[in-house]
Motif scaffolding. Structure first.
Motif, mmCIF file in Angstrom:
data_model
loop_
_atom_site.group_PDB
_atom_site.id
_atom_site.type_symbol
_atom_site.label_atom_id
_atom_site.label_comp_id
_atom_site.label_asym_id
_atom_site.label_seq_id
_atom_site.Cartn_x
_atom_site.Cartn_y
_atom_site.Cartn_z
ATOM 1 N N HIS A 1 18.748 29.087 -27.758
ATOM 2 C CA HIS A 1 17.606 28.604 -28.575
ATOM 3 C C HIS A 1 16.512 28.797 -28.063
ATOM 4 C CE1 HIS A 1 16.029 29.001 -32.753
ATOM 5 N NE2 HIS A 1 16.105 27.314 -32.482
ATOM 6 N N ARG A 2 16.632 27.262 -27.434
ATOM 7 C CA ARG A 2 15.360 26.263 -26.702
ATOM 8 C C ARG A 2 14.913 27.319 -25.506
ATOM 9 N NH1 ARG A 2 16.630 20.494 -25.271
ATOM 10 N NH2 ARG A 2 17.428 20.822 -23.138
ATOM 11 N N SER A 3 15.088 27.854 -24.722
ATOM 12 C CA SER A 3 15.304 28.866 -24.284
ATOM 13 C C SER A 3 14.242 29.765 -24.307
ATOM 14 C CB SER A 3 15.867 29.148 -22.884
ATOM 15 O OG SER A 3 16.670 28.158 -22.159
ATOM 16 N N ILE A 4 14.927 30.846 -25.270
ATOM 17 C CA ILE A 4 13.666 31.731 -25.822
ATOM 18 C C ILE A 4 12.499 31.320 -26.924
ATOM 19 C CG2 ILE A 4 13.709 33.713 -27.630
ATOM 20 C CD1 ILE A 4 16.733 33.775 -26.950
ATOM 21 N N ALA A 5 13.216 29.980 -27.277
ATOM 22 C CA ALA A 5 11.171 29.431 -28.148
ATOM 23 C C ALA A 5 10.520 28.096 -27.366
ATOM 24 C CB ALA A 5 12.603 28.228 -28.781
ATOM 25 N N PHE A 6 11.257 28.145 -25.929
ATOM 26 C CA PHE A 6 10.135 28.010 -25.544
ATOM 27 C C PHE A 6 9.176 28.958 -24.820
ATOM 28 C CE2 PHE A 6 10.327 27.917 -20.508
ATOM 29 C CZ PHE A 6 9.537 26.975 -19.778
ATOM 30 N N ALA A 7 10.201 30.487 -24.277
ATOM 31 C CA ALA A 7 9.357 31.714 -23.945
ATOM 32 C C ALA A 7 8.227 32.305 -25.171
ATOM 33 C CB ALA A 7 9.865 32.287 -23.184
ATOM 34 N N ARG A 8 8.768 32.309 -26.268
ATOM 35 C CA ARG A 8 7.962 31.900 -27.571
ATOM 36 C C ARG A 8 6.727 31.270 -27.290
ATOM 37 N NH1 ARG A 8 12.797 34.573 -31.028
ATOM 38 N NH2 ARG A 8 12.796 36.617 -29.669
ATOM 39 N N ALA A 9 6.609 30.247 -27.479
ATOM 40 C CA ALA A 9 5.443 29.413 -27.856
ATOM 41 C C ALA A 9 4.756 28.496 -26.617
ATOM 42 C CB ALA A 9 6.334 27.998 -28.273
ATOM 43 N N VAL A 10 5.031 28.870 -25.320
ATOM 44 C CA VAL A 10 4.044 29.109 -24.174
ATOM 45 C C VAL A 10 3.466 30.093 -23.683
ATOM 46 C CG1 VAL A 10 5.312 26.687 -23.236
ATOM 47 C CG2 VAL A 10 5.559 29.101 -21.877
ATOM 48 N N ARG A 11 2.221 29.947 -23.052
ATOM 49 C CA ARG A 11 1.026 31.027 -23.003
ATOM 50 C C ARG A 11 1.520 31.568 -21.568
ATOM 51 N NH1 ARG A 11 -4.760 29.549 -22.083
ATOM 52 N NH2 ARG A 11 -5.005 31.108 -20.548
ATOM 53 N N SER A 12 2.593 30.748 -20.442
ATOM 54 C CA SER A 12 2.487 31.358 -19.047
ATOM 55 C C SER A 12 3.218 30.749 -18.849
ATOM 56 C CB SER A 12 1.223 31.167 -18.791
ATOM 57 O OG SER A 12 1.709 31.619 -17.019
ATOM 58 N N ILE A 13 4.591 30.920 -17.918
ATOM 59 C CA ILE A 13 6.005 30.181 -17.381
ATOM 60 C C ILE A 13 5.488 30.317 -15.921
ATOM 61 C CG2 ILE A 13 7.872 29.646 -17.557
ATOM 62 C CD1 ILE A 13 8.427 31.286 -20.571
ATOM 63 N N MET A 14 5.790 29.425 -14.862
ATOM 64 C CA MET A 14 5.860 29.718 -13.584
ATOM 65 C C MET A 14 7.552 30.029 -13.751
ATOM 66 S SD MET A 14 5.424 26.973 -10.272
ATOM 67 C CE MET A 14 4.137 26.490 -10.207
ATOM 68 N N CYS A 15 7.977 30.700 -12.662
ATOM 69 C CA CYS A 15 9.360 30.074 -12.467
ATOM 70 C C CYS A 15 9.937 30.477 -10.873
ATOM 71 C CB CYS A 15 9.997 32.232 -12.672
ATOM 72 S SG CYS A 15 9.870 32.220 -14.562
ATOM 73 N N VAL A 16 11.105 29.835 -10.848
ATOM 74 C CA VAL A 16 11.537 29.786 -9.505
ATOM 75 C C VAL A 16 11.692 30.152 -8.799
ATOM 76 C CG1 VAL A 16 11.420 27.321 -9.826
ATOM 77 C CG2 VAL A 16 12.730 27.743 -9.384
ATOM 78 N N ASP A 17 12.976 31.972 -9.384
ATOM 79 C CA ASP A 17 13.446 32.376 -9.362
ATOM 80 C C ASP A 17 13.371 33.839 -10.303
ATOM 81 O OD1 ASP A 17 14.935 32.092 -11.392
ATOM 82 O OD2 ASP A 17 16.714 31.136 -10.305
ATOM 83 N N THR A 18 13.848 35.209 -10.618
ATOM 84 C CA THR A 18 13.426 36.276 -10.866
ATOM 85 C C THR A 18 15.155 36.272 -12.260
ATOM 86 O OG1 THR A 18 14.514 37.342 -9.571
ATOM 87 C CG2 THR A 18 12.362 37.233 -9.157
ATOM 88 N N ASN A 19 16.546 35.176 -11.883
ATOM 89 C CA ASN A 19 16.895 35.344 -12.747
ATOM 90 C C ASN A 19 16.661 34.872 -14.646
ATOM 91 O OD1 ASN A 19 20.270 35.508 -12.682
ATOM 92 N ND2 ASN A 19 20.770 33.041 -12.763
ATOM 93 N N PHE A 20 16.128 33.795 -13.963
ATOM 94 C CA PHE A 20 16.187 33.383 -15.330
ATOM 95 C C PHE A 20 15.158 34.673 -15.982
ATOM 96 C CE2 PHE A 20 12.206 31.992 -18.684
ATOM 97 C CZ PHE A 20 13.576 31.674 -19.661
ATOM 98 N N ILE A 21 13.823 35.155 -15.837
ATOM 99 C CA ILE A 21 13.190 36.286 -16.191
ATOM 100 C C ILE A 21 13.633 37.860 -16.343
ATOM 101 C CG2 ILE A 21 10.852 38.273 -15.387
ATOM 102 C CD1 ILE A 21 10.420 35.918 -13.150
ATOM 103 N N ASN A 22 14.836 38.222 -15.205
ATOM 104 C CA ASN A 22 15.943 39.062 -15.580
ATOM 105 C C ASN A 22 16.514 38.460 -17.124
ATOM 106 O OD1 ASN A 22 14.772 41.002 -13.802
ATOM 107 N ND2 ASN A 22 16.655 39.754 -12.482
ATOM 108 N N TRP A 23 17.423 37.211 -17.513
ATOM 109 C CA TRP A 23 17.502 36.819 -18.379
ATOM 110 C C TRP A 23 16.653 37.030 -19.743
ATOM 111 C CZ3 TRP A 23 16.911 32.726 -21.793
ATOM 112 C CH2 TRP A 23 18.130 32.628 -22.646
#
Length: 373
Positions: free
Chosen positions: A141-163
């Motif tokens: 829940h926290r991770s999805i809320a974070f993705a919805r709230a911010v304008r942009s995300i720096m990801c160190v891998d593609t695992n989170f993006i696919n998840w």
């Protein structure tokens, strides 16, 4: 025009980086992976973008410090455990000016008090280990809320993006906010290993914190298997914490005479790669793009690792290393494979071919484009 569609370049005069701990909770400096990432991002903002930067973090008592690198750090009194995450985010918002840009260095930690028009950094999925169903649900829940709230995300891998893409109905839209910018090594300080392949007794190198998820016990078990099967080697374990425990385990496995153990800071370990033949990263869970893996590759040291988190973004089987199941047998077989002189030389050259793309200077270019956008 909504502010979220205006590039930060056009209005941001100061960048606030929120992180749980850059200094420790009393205001003392310490080196770690996240601290290095925050420091280098702050340098990009101040030196490459010419913007003011301030770091806001948790503290047992309020403090204002200028850290040894010249960065201003504001410590806000909140509980230092994860229970203080939300309160830190709430209090940090009160220090924002109208022309501030805010970056969450710990992504979902700011839930539920995300600031408008903010950005965040996602360091990899850490909730793929033996957690309870409730903890997994909360973190989802926290991770999805974070993705919805911010304008942009720096990801160190593609695992989170696919998840993220596969977790919710708007996952595809949310994934478009993600910018894959992998971790990096300071190649100015990292001298490449020479091109001479190991002829006998390859030197194995393990540089990890002493945590179950980082695979220390798995590495020792693999070494025991190799020794029992008559495979000759020497090994070095550079750890943060747990050195005495590791030495006891090595004595129990009759490995203490061929495996050295040292406790070293992350920023003092780079010189050790010149003397290594094979790096082993036997992660069990909770990994992004491992700094140890990046440093080994940039030093020309082939890697044996596991298919966890972003490690598969870095290590390509048959190119610069071996990706195997997180078992002692798999790790041992990976070491045997790379130790063949002709195979090692090919892996070594391929590792060095990746050095420019994983350099700190290349990362700075990517990070600067991200903060200005």
């Amino acid at each position: 025009m909504p502010l979220t569609s205006v590039p930060w370049e056009e209005y941001a005069r100061r960048v606030v980086i929120q992180v749980s701990n850059y200094l420790d909770f009393e205001g003392r400096y310490g080196a770690g992976g996240r601290q290095r990432h925050v420091l280098d991002l702050a340098r990009v903002v101040s030196e490459k973008w010419n913007r003011e930067v301030v770091i806001v973090q948790k503290a047992t008592k309020p403090f204002e410090r200028t850290c040894p690198n010249g960065l201003p750090v504001l410590g806000l009194r909140v509980p230092t455990s994860s229970k203080g995450d939300a309160l830190l985010a709430l209090r940090a918002k009160r220090h924002l000016r109208h022309d501030d840009a805010l970056i969450y260095a710990g992504g979902e930690d700011a839930w539920p008090f995300f600031s408008n028009n903010s950005k965040g950094i996602q360091h990899g999925i850490w909730w793929d280990g033996p957690l309870s169903a409730m903890k997994r649900l909360v973190q989802r829940h926290r991770s999805i809320a974070f993705a919805r709230a911010v304008r942009s995300i720096m990801c160190v891998d593609t695992n989170f993006i696919n998840w993220l893409r596969g977790s919710v109905s708007d996952g595809l839209e949310l994934s478009l906010k993600c910018n894959y910018i992998p971790n990096y090594a300071d190649t100015d300080l990292l001298t490449p290993r020479n091109d001479t392949p190991p002829s006998t007794d390859p030197r194995l190198f393990f540089a990890r914190r002493f945590e179950r998820k980082r695979g220390t016990h798995l590495f020792i078990e693999a070494l025991s298997n190799l020794r029992r099967d008559g495979f000759s080697f020497t090994a070095s374990i550079c750890t943060i914490g747990g050195a005495d425990t590791i030495r006891r385990l090595l004595v129990q496995e009759s490995l203490s005479e061929i495996v050295e153990v040292s406790e070293e800071r992350m920023d003092s370990i780079l010189g050790r790669y010149r003397h290594a033949d094979i790096a082993v990263i036997p992660t069990l869970w909770s990994e992004g793009t491992s700094l140890a893996a990046v440093e080994a590759i940039c030093a020309g040291v082939p890697v044996v690792t596991t298919p966890v988190g972003g490690l598969g973004n870095l290590v390509v089987p048959g190119f610069n290393g071996v990706v195997t199941a997180p078992t002692a047998h798999g790790i041992a077989e990976g070491i045997r494979q790379i130790a063949q002189p002709s195979a090692w030389l090919e892996y070594h050259k391929n590792c060095l071919s990746m050095r420019p793309s994983l350099s700190r200077s290349r990362w700075e270019e990517r990070a600067l484009a991200w903060v200005r956008s």
